[in-house]
Design a protein around this motif. Structure first.
Motif, mmCIF file in Angstrom:
data_model
loop_
_atom_site.group_PDB
_atom_site.id
_atom_site.type_symbol
_atom_site.label_atom_id
_atom_site.label_comp_id
_atom_site.label_asym_id
_atom_site.label_seq_id
_atom_site.Cartn_x
_atom_site.Cartn_y
_atom_site.Cartn_z
ATOM 1 N N MET A 94 -16.041 25.068 -13.764
ATOM 2 C CA MET A 94 -16.386 23.705 -13.750
ATOM 3 C C MET A 94 -17.568 23.363 -13.442
ATOM 4 O O MET A 94 -18.247 23.939 -12.226
ATOM 5 N N THR A 95 -18.608 22.801 -14.012
ATOM 6 C CA THR A 95 -19.990 22.607 -13.839
ATOM 7 C C THR A 95 -20.325 21.564 -12.794
ATOM 8 O O THR A 95 -19.356 20.643 -12.597
ATOM 9 N N LYS A 96 -21.441 21.076 -12.408
ATOM 10 C CA LYS A 96 -21.780 20.019 -11.635
ATOM 11 C C LYS A 96 -21.386 18.905 -12.511
ATOM 12 O O LYS A 96 -20.845 17.853 -11.761
ATOM 13 N N LEU A 123 -17.783 18.221 -12.685
ATOM 14 C CA LEU A 123 -17.279 17.419 -11.410
ATOM 15 C C LEU A 123 -17.663 16.019 -11.194
ATOM 16 O O LEU A 123 -16.989 15.456 -10.908
ATOM 17 N N LYS A 132 -15.371 14.248 -13.390
ATOM 18 C CA LYS A 132 -13.930 14.223 -12.609
ATOM 19 C C LYS A 132 -13.870 13.283 -11.572
ATOM 20 O O LYS A 132 -12.961 12.604 -11.218
ATOM 21 N N LEU A 133 -15.024 13.061 -10.880
ATOM 22 C CA LEU A 133 -14.998 12.331 -9.689
ATOM 23 C C LEU A 133 -14.866 10.883 -10.290
ATOM 24 O O LEU A 133 -14.170 9.823 -9.560
ATOM 25 N N VAL A 171 -11.135 10.169 -11.193
ATOM 26 C CA VAL A 171 -10.100 9.942 -10.248
ATOM 27 C C VAL A 171 -10.440 8.768 -9.405
ATOM 28 O O VAL A 171 -9.415 8.299 -8.460
ATOM 29 N N ARG A 172 -11.519 8.259 -9.288
ATOM 30 C CA ARG A 172 -12.149 7.110 -8.527
ATOM 31 C C ARG A 172 -12.277 6.042 -9.474
ATOM 32 O O ARG A 172 -13.215 5.872 -10.043
ATOM 33 N N ALA A 209 -24.848 10.762 -8.309
ATOM 34 C CA ALA A 209 -25.715 10.307 -7.002
ATOM 35 C C ALA A 209 -25.283 11.003 -6.134
ATOM 36 O O ALA A 209 -25.683 11.619 -5.003
ATOM 37 N N VAL A 210 -23.745 10.607 -5.692
ATOM 38 C CA VAL A 210 -23.086 11.156 -4.823
ATOM 39 C C VAL A 210 -23.053 12.612 -4.936
ATOM 40 O O VAL A 210 -23.306 13.603 -3.842
ATOM 41 N N VAL A 211 -22.576 13.200 -5.920
ATOM 42 C CA VAL A 211 -22.369 14.739 -6.186
ATOM 43 C C VAL A 211 -23.798 15.507 -5.835
ATOM 44 O O VAL A 211 -23.667 16.422 -5.060
ATOM 45 N N VAL A 251 -24.493 15.637 -2.071
ATOM 46 C CA VAL A 251 -23.666 16.423 -1.348
ATOM 47 C C VAL A 251 -24.442 17.963 -1.388
ATOM 48 O O VAL A 251 -24.679 18.562 -0.223
ATOM 49 N N PHE A 252 -24.729 18.438 -2.483
ATOM 50 C CA PHE A 252 -25.300 19.786 -2.625
ATOM 51 C C PHE A 252 -26.844 19.865 -2.256
ATOM 52 O O PHE A 252 -27.388 20.686 -1.505
#
Lengths: 93, 92
Positions: free
Chosen positions: A1-3, A6, A9-10, A13-14, A24-26, A29-30
Motif C-alpha cells: 500500500m502506498t501513501k 493510504l 483508504k482513510l 473508512v471516515r 493533509a492528515v497522512v 503524520v509522516f
C-alpha cells in the motif's frame, strides 16, 4: 500500500472527509515523525513501534569497481523497533 | 515524540478539533497495522517502506546456558528508511 492508497483508504473508512483533508492528515503524520527524527528526537507510537537514531561508526570500504579504499565517515541512521502488539499481529499469533 | 504530539500538530496545522485529530491519527495507524498484518507492505515516499519478511527456522543458542535451540520460522516487520529521510537526518 502506498501513501496515496493510504490516503484513499482513510477517506473510505471516515465518512465526510475530503481527499484533500485526508492527504493533509497522512502527510502530517509522516512529516511530524521525520521532523522529530531529523531533530534527533525519538518517536514512540504505542501499539505500533518506536523510531530511534543509531550511530554508525566510520569505516573503511572498497570501491567495488576500482578496488580503491575509501573511508566512510560516521553516519546516523533511523532504526525502527516494532511494538509488541504489532509484532504479534504480523506473526499472526 | 508520541502520538499526542502528532495529534497536536494536526489540530494546529490542519484545523480539525482535538477529538477529530486524535481519531484520524488513530485510524491512520490502525490502517497501517491491518495492512501489515495481512502481509502487505506499506510504502511511504520520502519516509520509508515497512515490509513483512518471512524468516525460516534457524539454530540458535541460549546465551545464558549455551544450550542449542531451534528458533522457529516467523514473520517479522522490517523498516527501510528512504534516502530522503536518511539524508535529512545526516544533514543536521
Amino acid at each position: 500500500m502506498t501513501k496515496s492508497e493510504l490516503i484513499d483508504k482513510l477517506v473510505e473508512v471516515r465518512g465526510a472527509l475530503t481527499r484533500k483533508d485526508s492527504e493533509a492528515v497522512v502527510s502530517m503524520v509522516f512529516d511530524a515523525m521525520s521532523e522529530a527524527l531529523t531533530a534527533g528526537d525519538k518517536v514512540e507510537i504505542r501499539g505500533f513501534g518506536s523510531f530511534t537514531i543509531r550511530d554508525r561508526e566510520p569505516r573503511e570500504a572498497r570501491n567495488p569497481k576500482s578496488g580503491e579504499i575509501v573511508s566512510i565517515p560516521s553516519k546516523k541512521t533511523p532504526f525502527f523497533k516494532t511494538g509488541k502488539d504489532l509484532r504479534e499481529r504480523v506473526n499472526n499469533i | 515524540m508520541t502520538k499526542a504530539d502528532i495529534v497536536e500538530k494536526i489540530y494546529e496545522k490542519v484545523g480539525f478539533s482535538k477529538k477529530e485529530s486524535a481519531e484520524l491519527v488513530e485510524t491512520v495507524f490502525d490502517l497501517i497495522k491491518s495492512t501489515l498484518e495481512e502481509g502487505d507492505k506499506i510504502k511511504i515516499a520520502g519516509f520509508g517502506n515497512f515490509v513483512v519478511k518471512e524468516k525460516s527456522d534457524r539454530r540458535g543458542r541460549n546465551p545464558q546456558t549455551g544450550e542449542e535451540i531451534t528458533i522457529v520460522a516467523r514473520k517479522i516487520l522490517t523498516f527501510k528508511p528512504s534516502q530522503v529521510l536518511k539524508s535529512a537526518i545526516n544533514s543536521q
